[in-house]
Design an enzyme around this catalytic site. Structure first.
Site, PDB file in Angstrom:
ATOM      1  N   HIS A 262       0.854  -1.188   0.000  1.00  0.00           N
ATOM      2  CA  HIS A 262       0.000   0.000   0.000  1.00  0.00           C
ATOM      3  C   HIS A 262       0.885   1.231   0.000  1.00  0.00           C
ATOM      4  CE1 HIS A 262      -3.217   2.793   1.127  1.00  0.00           C
ATOM      5  NE2 HIS A 262      -4.054   1.823   0.800  1.00  0.00           N
ATOM      6  N   ASP A 316      -7.961  -5.224  -0.158  1.00  0.00           N
ATOM      7  CA  ASP A 316      -8.422  -6.137  -1.212  1.00  0.00           C
ATOM      8  C   ASP A 316      -8.106  -7.591  -0.922  1.00  0.00           C
ATOM      9  OD1 ASP A 316      -7.681  -3.576  -3.540  1.00  0.00           O
ATOM     10  OD2 ASP A 316      -9.649  -4.364  -3.017  1.00  0.00           O
TER      11      ASP A 316
HETATM   12  C1  SDX Z   1      -6.396  -0.229  -2.963  1.00  0.00           C
HETATM   13  O1  SDX Z   1      -4.423   4.284  -2.227  1.00  0.00           O
HETATM   14  C2  SDX Z   1      -5.424   3.684  -1.528  1.00  0.00           C
HETATM   15  O2  SDX Z   1      -5.786   4.096  -0.493  1.00  0.00           O
HETATM   16  C3  SDX Z   1      -5.980   2.452  -2.217  1.00  0.00           C
HETATM   17  C4  SDX Z   1      -7.009   1.673  -1.417  1.00  0.00           C
HETATM   18  C5  SDX Z   1      -8.266   2.491  -1.178  1.00  0.00           C
HETATM   19  O3  SDX Z   1      -8.966   2.207  -0.238  1.00  0.00           O
HETATM   20  O4  SDX Z   1      -8.568   3.350  -2.100  1.00  0.00           O
HETATM   21  O5  SDX Z   1      -6.436   1.281  -0.193  1.00  0.00           O
HETATM   22  C6  SDX Z   1      -7.484   0.423  -2.179  1.00  0.00           C
HETATM   23  O6  SDX Z   1      -6.256   0.066  -4.137  1.00  0.00           O
HETATM   24  C7  SDX Z   1      -5.460  -1.179  -2.264  1.00  0.00           C
HETATM   25  C8  SDX Z   1      -4.271  -1.620  -3.158  1.00  0.00           C
HETATM   26  C9  SDX Z   1      -4.761  -2.753  -4.089  1.00  0.00           C
HETATM   27  N1  SDX Z   1      -3.682  -3.121  -5.016  1.00  0.00           N
HETATM   28  C10 SDX Z   1      -3.013  -4.274  -4.949  1.00  0.00           C
HETATM   29  O7  SDX Z   1      -3.175  -5.080  -4.026  1.00  0.00           O
HETATM   30  C11 SDX Z   1      -2.017  -4.523  -6.087  1.00  0.00           C
HETATM   31  C12 SDX Z   1      -0.674  -4.949  -5.499  1.00  0.00           C
HETATM   32  N2  SDX Z   1      -0.116  -3.812  -4.751  1.00  0.00           N
HETATM   33  C13 SDX Z   1       0.964  -3.073  -5.394  1.00  0.00           C
HETATM   34  O8  SDX Z   1       0.826  -2.920  -6.786  1.00  0.00           O
HETATM   35  C14 SDX Z   1       1.350  -1.811  -4.647  1.00  0.00           C
HETATM   36  O9  SDX Z   1       1.548  -2.154  -3.328  1.00  0.00           O
HETATM   37  C15 SDX Z   1       0.443  -0.586  -4.671  1.00  0.00           C
HETATM   38  C16 SDX Z   1       0.035  -0.214  -6.047  1.00  0.00           C
HETATM   39  C17 SDX Z   1      -0.774  -0.829  -3.847  1.00  0.00           C
HETATM   40  C18 SDX Z   1       1.235   0.574  -4.041  1.00  0.00           C
HETATM   41  O10 SDX Z   1       2.270   0.847  -4.895  1.00  0.00           O
HETATM   42  P1  SDX Z   1       3.436   1.896  -4.578  1.00  0.00           P
HETATM   43  O11 SDX Z   1       3.181   2.637  -3.319  1.00  0.00           O
HETATM   44  O12 SDX Z   1       3.676   2.690  -5.823  1.00  0.00           O
HETATM   45  O13 SDX Z   1       4.658   0.950  -4.262  1.00  0.00           O
HETATM   46  P2  SDX Z   1       5.700   0.429  -5.337  1.00  0.00           P
HETATM   47  O14 SDX Z   1       4.997  -0.265  -6.472  1.00  0.00           O
HETATM   48  O15 SDX Z   1       6.618   1.562  -5.674  1.00  0.00           O
HETATM   49  O16 SDX Z   1       6.509  -0.692  -4.510  1.00  0.00           O
HETATM   50  C19 SDX Z   1       7.414  -0.299  -3.463  1.00  0.00           C
HETATM   51  C20 SDX Z   1       8.247  -1.541  -3.197  1.00  0.00           C
HETATM   52  C21 SDX Z   1       8.792  -2.188  -4.484  1.00  0.00           C
HETATM   53  O17 SDX Z   1       9.951  -2.880  -4.112  1.00  0.00           O
HETATM   54  P3  SDX Z   1      11.368  -2.315  -4.657  1.00  0.00           P
HETATM   55  O18 SDX Z   1      11.277  -2.346  -6.188  1.00  0.00           O
HETATM   56  O19 SDX Z   1      11.483  -0.890  -4.112  1.00  0.00           O
HETATM   57  O20 SDX Z   1      12.398  -3.278  -4.097  1.00  0.00           O
HETATM   58  O21 SDX Z   1       7.420  -2.554  -2.598  1.00  0.00           O
HETATM   59  C22 SDX Z   1       7.312  -3.666  -3.495  1.00  0.00           C
HETATM   60  C23 SDX Z   1       7.777  -3.227  -4.864  1.00  0.00           C
HETATM   61  O22 SDX Z   1       8.359  -4.315  -5.555  1.00  0.00           O
HETATM   62  N3  SDX Z   1       5.895  -4.035  -3.534  1.00  0.00           N
HETATM   63  C24 SDX Z   1       5.450  -5.291  -3.709  1.00  0.00           C
HETATM   64  C25 SDX Z   1       4.040  -5.201  -3.657  1.00  0.00           C
HETATM   65  N4  SDX Z   1       3.674  -3.928  -3.444  1.00  0.00           N
HETATM   66  C26 SDX Z   1       4.822  -3.219  -3.381  1.00  0.00           C
HETATM   67  N5  SDX Z   1       6.093  -6.452  -3.923  1.00  0.00           N
HETATM   68  C27 SDX Z   1       5.317  -7.562  -4.061  1.00  0.00           C
HETATM   69  N6  SDX Z   1       3.971  -7.551  -4.022  1.00  0.00           N
HETATM   70  C28 SDX Z   1       3.299  -6.404  -3.813  1.00  0.00           C
HETATM   71  N7  SDX Z   1       1.969  -6.419  -3.757  1.00  0.00           N
END
Ligand code: SDX
Length: 380
Positions: A262, A316
Site C-alpha cells: 500500500h 483487497d
Molecule cells: C487499494 O491508495 C489507496 O488508499 C488504495 C485503497 C483504497 O482504499 O482506495 O487502499 C485500495 O487500491 C489497495 C491496493 C490494491 N492493489 C493491490 O493489491 C495490487 C498490489 N499492490 C501493489 O501494486 C502496490 O503495493 C500498490 C500499487 C498498492 C502501491 O504501490 P506503490 O506505493 O507505488 O509501491 P511500489 O509499487 O513503488 O513498490 C514499493 C516496493 C517495491 O519494491 P522495490 O522495487 O522498491 O524493491 O514494494 C514492493 C515493490 O516491488 N511491492 C510489492 C508489492 N507492493 C509493493 N512487492 C510484491 N507484491 C506487492 N503487492
C-alpha cells in the site's frame, strides 16, 4: 524553469488538497471517517449512515437518516433506457466497463450543473448512491439474457443489492456482512480513483462524469481491481500446501502480489483485519472451505518475505473471501467496491466545490527544442 517542488513519481507524499473527510495513519494502521475510528463505524453504523457522515460531515439523526433512506428507496430503479442500452453491451464485457458507461449515461438525464444549489447536490448524491447498485445488479442479469430483478421496498440498501443479484432475500448476517464491507470501502483519503474524481470535478463538470472518471480509475489491477485478482490467485493455488511454492515463484518474478502492499499503510490495513474476522464469521455460519486457510497461509508466507519492507495485506486481500461467501461472482468484486466508494468520491466532490481550483500541474520537460522538420518523402 524554477520549480515550486521536486518531481515526485505518482505524487507520492504530495498533498493536493486540504480535507476533513478521512484520515489514515499508515504507520499505526489507523483509519478515521470525519474523525471517527473505522472500527466503531463498522460495528455500529449502516453504510447509508456512513455515506451521510462522509458527504454532509455529521452522523444523521434518526429522522434525517430515515428521510435519506426513503429518498434512496424512491430513486433506486434503473432507467429503462439505460437498461435497454445495457442490452447492447457485449455479454463478455467486464461489469466495471458496464458500470462506467452507465454512470456516465446517467448524466444524459440530469446533466444540469447547478453546483451552487444544495438541492442539486443532494439530488445527485441520492441518484448515484441509489442507482449504482441497481445498475451493477441489472447488468449481471442482462448479460445472461434475463430481465433485471427489481429492488424490494422492504429490503435495506445492502440486502437489496444481494436480493437483486441472487433473486432471494438474504440472511440477516449476509446483509449485515455486505453492509460492513460497504462501510469499509467507502472512503480512503486521496487514493487514485478519488484523485481522478477530484481532477474531473475541478473543471466544474457534472457529478455523473466525475463518478464515471473514478470508476474507470478504480478498475485497474493496482487499485480496486486487485480484489478480483486475489480470488483468482487463491483459486489457482487451490490448496494450503501449494501456497509456499506459488508465492515464492511470484517473488522470484518480482511480481506485485495482489492484495498486498500500500502507498500509505506500512502495517496490515485495519480494514483487512475487520474483513478477515467477517470472513471467519461467515465461514462459521455458512460452512467453511479451505479458501480461508489458503488466504491465511498466503499472508503468512508473503509477510515472512516482505514484512520487513512494510508489505502487508491491504483491503483487497480478504474482501473477496467475504463477497464469494455472499454469492457475489468474482468479476463483480470491484463493482461492489465502486458501490461503496461512490460515497467517498461524492464527499470529496462536494468538499472541493467550496474551495475549487482547476487541477493543472506542471512537468519537467526532457524532450528536444526547435528540432528540424522532415518531409514525409524523406522519412525512413
Ligand atoms: C487499494 O491508495 C489507496 O488508499 C488504495 C485503497 C483504497 O482504499 O482506495 O487502499 C485500495 O487500491 C489497495 C491496493 C490494491 N492493489 C493491490 O493489491 C495490487 C498490489 N499492490 C501493489 O501494486 C502496490 O503495493 C500498490 C500499487 C498498492 C502501491 O504501490 P506503490 O506505493 O507505488 O509501491 P511500489 O509499487 O513503488 O513498490 C514499493 C516496493 C517495491 O519494491 P522495490 O522495487 O522498491 O524493491 O514494494 C514492493 C515493490 O516491488 N511491492 C510489492 C508489492 N507492493 C509493493 N512487492 C510484491 N507484491 C506487492 N503487492
Amino acid at each position: 524553469t524554477t520549480l515550486a517542488c521536486e518531481y515526485r513519481p505518482g505524487l507520492e507524499g504530495v498533498p493536493v488538497t486540504q480535507s476533513s473527510i478521512s484520515f489514515v495513519d499508515g504507520q499505526r494502521g489507523i483509519l478515521e471517517y470525519r474523525g471517527i475510528p473505522i472500527e466503531k463505524l463498522a460495528a455500529k453504523s449502516s453504510f447509508l449512515e456512513v455515506a451521510y457522515l462522509l458527504i454532509w460531515g455529521v452522523l444523521p439523526t434518526a429522522s434525517e437518516l430515515q428521510a435519506f433512506e426513503h429518498e434512496i428507496t424512491y430513486h433506486r430503479r434503473v432507467k429503462y433506457r439505460i437498461r435497454d442500452m445495457m442490452k447492447c453491451f457485449p455479454e463478455s464485457g467486464h461489469p466495471m466497463d458496464a458500470l462506467q458507461a452507465s454512470a456516465a449515461a446517467l448524466g444524459l438525464f440530469y446533466s444540469r450543473r447547478a453546483l451552487d444549489d444544495p438541492a442539486y447536490i443532494r439530488a445527485a448524491v441520492v441518484r448515484l448512491l441509489a442507482k449504482i447498485p441497481t445498475m451493477v445488479a441489472a447488468f449481471q442479469h442482462i448479460r445472461k439474457g434475463n430481465d433485471p430483478v427489481q429492488p424490494r421496498d422492504d429490503q435495506n440498501y445492502a440486502a437489496n443489492f444481494l436480493y437483486m443479484l441472487r433473486e432471494r432475500v438474504p440472511h440477516s448476517l449476509e446483509a449485515r456482512a455486505l453492509d460492513v464491507c460497504l462501510t469499509l470501502h467507502a472512503e480512503h483519503t486521496i487514493n487514485a480513483s478519488t484523485f481522478a474524481a477530484m481532477v474531473t470535478a475541478s473543471t466544474l463538470t457534472d457529478p455523473y462524469g466525475v463518478v464515471a472518471s473514478a470508476v474507470g480509475t478504480l478498475a485497474g489491477p493496482l487499485h480496486g481491481g486487485a480484489n478480483e485478482d486475489v480470488m483468482q490467485m487463491i483459486e489457482q493455488i487451490g490448496a494450503v500446501a501449494q501456497v509456499e511454492p506459488y508465492v515464492e515463484k511470484l517473488l522470484e518474478q518480482k511480481a506485485r502480489i495482489p492484495g498486498f502492499g500500500h502507498r500509505v499503510y506500512k502495517v496490515k490495513d485495519p480494514r483487512a483485519t475487520i474483513l478477515q474476522d467477517l470472513a471467519k464469521e461467515l465461514f462459521a455460519e455458512f460452512g467453511a472451505d479451505d479458501y480461508y486457510d489458503i488466504a491465511v497461509e498466503i499472508e503468512r508466507v508473503v509477510v515472512r518475505h516482505l514484512g520487513h519492507k512494510g508489505i502487508y495485506p491491504n483491503v483487497d486481500f480478504y474482501s473477496g473471501l467475504v463477497y464469494r461467501k455472499l454469492g457475489v461472482p468474482n468479476d463483480l468484486f470491484t463493482p461492489v467496491f465502486a458501490i461503496a466508494r461512490v460515497a467517498g468520491w461524492l464527499a470529496h466532490w462536494k468538499e472541493q466545490l467550496n474551495h475549487n481550483r482547476i487541477f493543472r500541474p506542471t512537468q519537467i520537460y526532457i524532450g528536444g527544442h526547435d528540432l528540424a522538420y522532415t518531409d514525409i518523402e524523406e522519412r525512413v
